[in-house]
Design a protein around this motif. Structure first.
Motif, PDB file in Angstrom:
ATOM      1  N   TYR A  23     -73.218  43.169  83.990  1.00 15.32           N
ATOM      2  CA  TYR A  23     -73.846  44.533  84.884  1.00 15.32           C
ATOM      3  C   TYR A  23     -73.179  45.623  84.617  1.00 15.32           C
ATOM      4  CZ  TYR A  23     -75.680  47.583  88.400  1.00 15.32           C
ATOM      5  OH  TYR A  23     -76.287  48.698  88.965  1.00 15.32           O
ATOM      6  N   ARG A 294     -76.617  42.902  94.939  1.00 13.72           N
ATOM      7  CA  ARG A 294     -77.194  41.429  94.612  1.00 13.72           C
ATOM      8  C   ARG A 294     -77.576  41.111  93.286  1.00 13.72           C
ATOM      9  NH1 ARG A 294     -80.035  41.004 100.381  1.00 13.72           N
ATOM     10  NH2 ARG A 294     -78.374  39.987 101.501  1.00 13.72           N
ATOM     11  N   LYS A 295     -78.413  42.097  92.503  1.00 12.36           N
ATOM     12  CA  LYS A 295     -78.569  42.037  91.071  1.00 12.36           C
ATOM     13  C   LYS A 295     -77.318  42.094  90.360  1.00 12.36           C
ATOM     14  CE  LYS A 295     -81.248  44.750  87.554  1.00 12.36           C
ATOM     15  NZ  LYS A 295     -81.897  45.825  87.582  1.00 12.36           N
ATOM     16  N   LYS A 298     -75.423  38.733  90.466  1.00 13.78           N
ATOM     17  CA  LYS A 298     -76.389  37.823  89.666  1.00 13.78           C
ATOM     18  C   LYS A 298     -75.997  37.778  88.342  1.00 13.78           C
ATOM     19  CE  LYS A 298     -81.029  35.721  89.005  1.00 13.78           C
ATOM     20  NZ  LYS A 298     -82.419  35.805  89.450  1.00 13.78           N
ATOM     21  N   MET A 299     -76.079  39.006  87.643  1.00 17.60           N
ATOM     22  CA  MET A 299     -75.769  39.650  86.332  1.00 17.60           C
ATOM     23  C   MET A 299     -74.368  38.728  86.134  1.00 17.60           C
ATOM     24  SD  MET A 299     -77.922  42.829  85.539  1.00 17.60           S
ATOM     25  CE  MET A 299     -77.646  42.729  83.903  1.00 17.60           C
ATOM     26  N   ASN A 301     -72.710  36.825  87.289  1.00 16.06           N
ATOM     27  CA  ASN A 301     -72.328  35.417  87.880  1.00 16.06           C
ATOM     28  C   ASN A 301     -71.211  35.061  88.814  1.00 16.06           C
ATOM     29  OD1 ASN A 301     -74.179  34.166  86.253  1.00 16.06           O
ATOM     30  ND2 ASN A 301     -73.107  34.099  84.351  1.00 16.06           N
ATOM     31  N   GLU A 303     -70.399  35.123  93.105  1.00 16.01           N
ATOM     32  CA  GLU A 303     -70.907  34.939  94.549  1.00 16.01           C
ATOM     33  C   GLU A 303     -69.702  35.893  95.279  1.00 16.01           C
ATOM     34  OE1 GLU A 303     -72.665  31.799  97.111  1.00 16.01           O
ATOM     35  OE2 GLU A 303     -72.598  31.485  95.036  1.00 16.01           O
TER      36      GLU A 303
END
Length: 541
Positions: A23, A294-295, A298-299, A301, A303
Motif C-alpha cells: 500500500y 483496512r484496505k 489487506k494490501m 498482508n 492483521e
C-alpha cells in the motif's frame, strides 16, 4: 473517544502497517510523479529565457558576411569579448558596404552609442524570439514573475487541501500546471509569456507541497526522513532531466510541451488516489478512514491488533450526533487559536525566515550555475546532482543528530563556502566549482531539513495551511533569486556574498527553535506548543 486520541492512535496503526508494505509503495509511487515534474517546472525559466550571444546590428555592414574584416571597427571590446549593447556610431549613415567601404574610416572610434537593433546567435531562447537584447531585467524578471506566483499558489492550495482534502488539491493544481504551462509554449509576445508564467505557478505550484504532505502523513515518525529523502531525490532527477531535455531539444517551446503534457495525467488522482487517513480523522470522517486502513492492511498482508484499532472502533460506535460535534469543533476557528498562540506565531515567523534563506540561496546557486565557466547544461546538471548525496546525508544525520544541529551546521557551512568564493583567484576555476558545489550541497541539506522540520512543528488540522504560509513567505527568496545574476554585472561574487550573509543569520536563528527528533506529529495546538516547553525543560535540566 476524542479526535485527539484517535489521531494519536493512528501512529500506532501506521507502525503496525509497516513502512514498506504494498500500500505504501504504490501510494508513494503516485506521490513521486508530481514531485518529479515539479523539479522541472520550478527552474524551467533558466533555459526558457537563457542568456545567449548577440551584438548590435550594424546596418551599414551586415550584408558583408566577412564580419572579421569590419566587426573590430564597429563594436567595442569588453572583458568577455565584443560588447553586447554598444557600438561605434557611423560617421556617415548613408555609406554602405556596396562600394567596399565598410572599414574603420566610416566609424567614430572615439565614442559609443546604444544598439537600436540586434543580431542574435543561433541559440534558442525567448530572448531571441521576443527581441530582449540588452534587457537583462526583462529576462530575469521571467523567473521572478514565475516564482511570485507561489505567493498565491501555496496559501490557496493549503486552504483547499485542509478544507476539501489533499487529493482534491493535488489533482486541481496538476491540471492547472498542464493547462497554463502547455499554453505558454504558444506565446506570441513577452507579455503573454510572463502572464502565463504567473498563472501556471499561481494555480499549480502547490502540487509539490500537497504531494509532500500526503507522503508525510502516510508514514509514522521513523519513516518521515526516508520519505523526505526519496521525494527530494526524485525532485533532483526532475532538475537533471530539465537540463538534459533542454540540451537535447534546443527549443524552449517543444521543451514546454513535452514537460507539461504529463501533468494532465495527475488529474486522474481524483479517482484513483486514497485520501490522507490523518486528514479524514481530523475532519471526523472516521468511517472513510477505517475503510482505507483496512484496505491498506489487506494490501500489506497485515492483521492489525485489536489494541491498535480500539480507538477507531469505539468512534465507529458513537452516535452521529457525537461525530457532528467533532466536525463542529473542527470548524470552530482553529486558525484563530493559532493566531492567539504566541509560541505558534513566533514559530511561523522563524520558520518563514529559514525558508526565505533556503530558497534564496538554493535557487540562487542553481540559477547562477549556468554562468560558471564551461558547458551550462553540464554545470546545471552537476549543481543538481550534488543534491542527491546531500539528501542521502539528511537520511543518515537527521535521525542521528537531530534537526537543530544539522540545520545550524549546514547553514553556517554554506555561508562560509559562499563567502569564500569571493577570495578565490579568478583563474582557479576548478576550486571555484568545488566551493560552489559544496555550498549547494550544504544549503540542500539545510533546505531538506527545514522542509521536514516545518511539517513536524505544526498541528494536523492546520499543518498544510501553516506550512503553506511559511513556504509562500519563504518564496520571497526564490522570487528574488532570479534577479541575482544582475548583481554579478557589478561584482562577480556579489551574489555569493549575499547568499552567505543570509545563511549566517538563519543558522543563528535555529538556536531558538525546539527539537523534533523522534517526536510524534502534533495533532493539536496544545501538543505543538508543548514541543517548545519540553525543549526548555530539557535545556534547564
Amino acid at each position: 473517544m476524542s479526535k485527539e486520541t484517535t489521531l494519536v492512535g493512528l501512529d500506532v496503526i501506521l507502525k503496525e502497517l509497516g513502512p514498506f508494505g504494498k500500500y505504501n509503495i504504490i501510494n508513494y509511487a503516485l506521490f513521486l510523479f508530481p514531485c518529479f515534474l515539479a523539479g522541472m517546472y520550478g527552474s524551467v525559466f533558466v533555459f526558457e529565457a537563457a542568456d545567449i550571444d548577440y551584438r548590435c546590428a550594424v546596418e551599414e555592414c551586415e550584408s558583408n558576411t566577412n564580419t572579421s574584416s569590419w566587426l573590430q571597427y564597429a563594436i567595442p571590446k569588453e572583458k568577455n569579448g565584443y560588447s553586447k549593447c554598444l557600438r561605434y556610431p557611423g560617421i556617415d549613415s548613408n555609406i554602405t558596404d556596396s562600394n567596399n567601404t565598410c572599414t574603420a574610416d566610416i566609424f567614430d572610434l572615439t565614442r559609443t552609442e546604444k544598439c537600436s537593433s540586434y543580431v542574435y546567435s543561433d541559440e534558442d531562447s525567448a530572448v531571441k524570439d521576443f527581441d530582449l537584447g540588452c534587457q537583462n531585467w526583462k529576462r530575469t524578471l521571467i523567473g521572478t514573475i514565475h516564482n511570485s506566483g507561489l505567493f498565491v499558489s501555496l496559501p490557496l492550495t493549503g486552504i483547499i487541501s485542509d478544507r476539501y482534502g489533499r487529493k482534491v488539491a493535488l489533482s486541481i493544481a496538476a491540471l492547472m500546471n498542464c493547462i497554463f504551462g502547455f499554453t505558454r509554449s504558444f506565446s506570441t509576445n513577452y507579455i503573454m509569456m510572463v502572464a502565463l508564467e504567473f498563472l501556471e505557478a499561481a494555480m499549480g505550484a502547490g502540487a509539490y507541497v500537497t504531494a509532500f504532505i500526503l507522503a508525510m502523513e502516510l508514514v509514522g515518525p521513523r519513516g518521515r526522513v526516508f520519505g523526505n529523502t526519496l521525494i527530494n531525490v526524485v525532485y533532483v532527477c526532475g532538475l537533471m532531466s530539465l537540463a538534459g531535455l533542454s540540451w537535447l531539444l534546443q527549443d524552449w517551446r517543444t521543451l514546454l510541451r513535452i514537460m507539461y503534457a504529463p501533468s494532465c495525467l495527475i488529474f486522474s488522482y481524483l479517482w484513483i488516489l486514497n485520501e490522507s487517513i490523518r486528514w479524514l480523522l481530523s475532519k471526523g470522517r472516521h468511517d472513510e478512514a477505517v475503510e482505507i486502513i483496512r484496505k491498506a492492511a489487506k494490501m500489506n498482508n497485515v492483521e492489525l491488533s485489536d489494541q491498535a484499532l480500539a480507538p477507531l472502533q469505539e468512534m465507529d460506535k458513537k452516535p452521529n450526533q457525537d461525530k457532528e460535534e467533532i466536525i463542529t469543533d473542527q470548524k470552530s476557528s482553529v486558525f484563530l487559536q493559532v493566531v492567539r498562540s504566541s509560541i505558534i506565531r513566533v514559530r511561523v515567523l522563524s520558520c518563514s525566515f529559514l525558508w526565505i534563506t533556503c530558497t534564496f540561496v538554493y535557487y540562487g546557486l542553481t540559477i547562477n550555475s549556468v554562468s560558471l565557466a564551461g558547458n551550462k547544461y553540464v554545470n546545471f546538471i552537476l549543481a543538481a546532482f550534488i543534491e542527491i548525496p546531500a539528501n542521502f546525508t539528511c537520511l543518515f544525520v537527521l535521525d542521528r543528530f537531530g534537526r537543530k544541529k544539522v540545520m545550524i551546521i549546514t547553514y553556517i557551512l554554506s555561508a562560509i563556502l559562499c563567502i569564500s568564493l569571493s577570495f578565490l583567484p579568478k583563474d582557479q576555476s576548478v576550486w571555484s566549482l568545488i566551493f560552489y558545489l559544496s555550498g549547494k550541497f550544504s544549503i540542500t541539506v539545510a533546505y531538506s531539513s527545514v522542509y521536514i522540520y516545518v511539517s513536524e512543528v505544526f498541528p494536523t488540522n492546520v499543518r498544510q495551511s501553516l506550512l503553506a504560509i511559511c513556504s509562500s513567505t519563504g518564496r520571497v527568496g526564490s522570487t528574488l533569486a532570479p534577479l541575482t545574476p544582475l548583481l554579478a554585472l557589478y561584482y562577480d561574487n556579489l551574489p555569493s556574498i549575499f547568499f552567505g550573509t543570509l545563511a549566517v543569520l538563519a543558522g543563528l536563528l535555529v538556536f531558538t527553535l525546539p527539537e523534533t527528533i523522534n517526536v510524534p506529529l502534533p495533532d493539536t495546538i496544545e501538543e505543538a506548543e508543548m514541543l517548545s516547553r519540553t525543549n526548555r525543560s530539557k535545556n534547564n535540566a
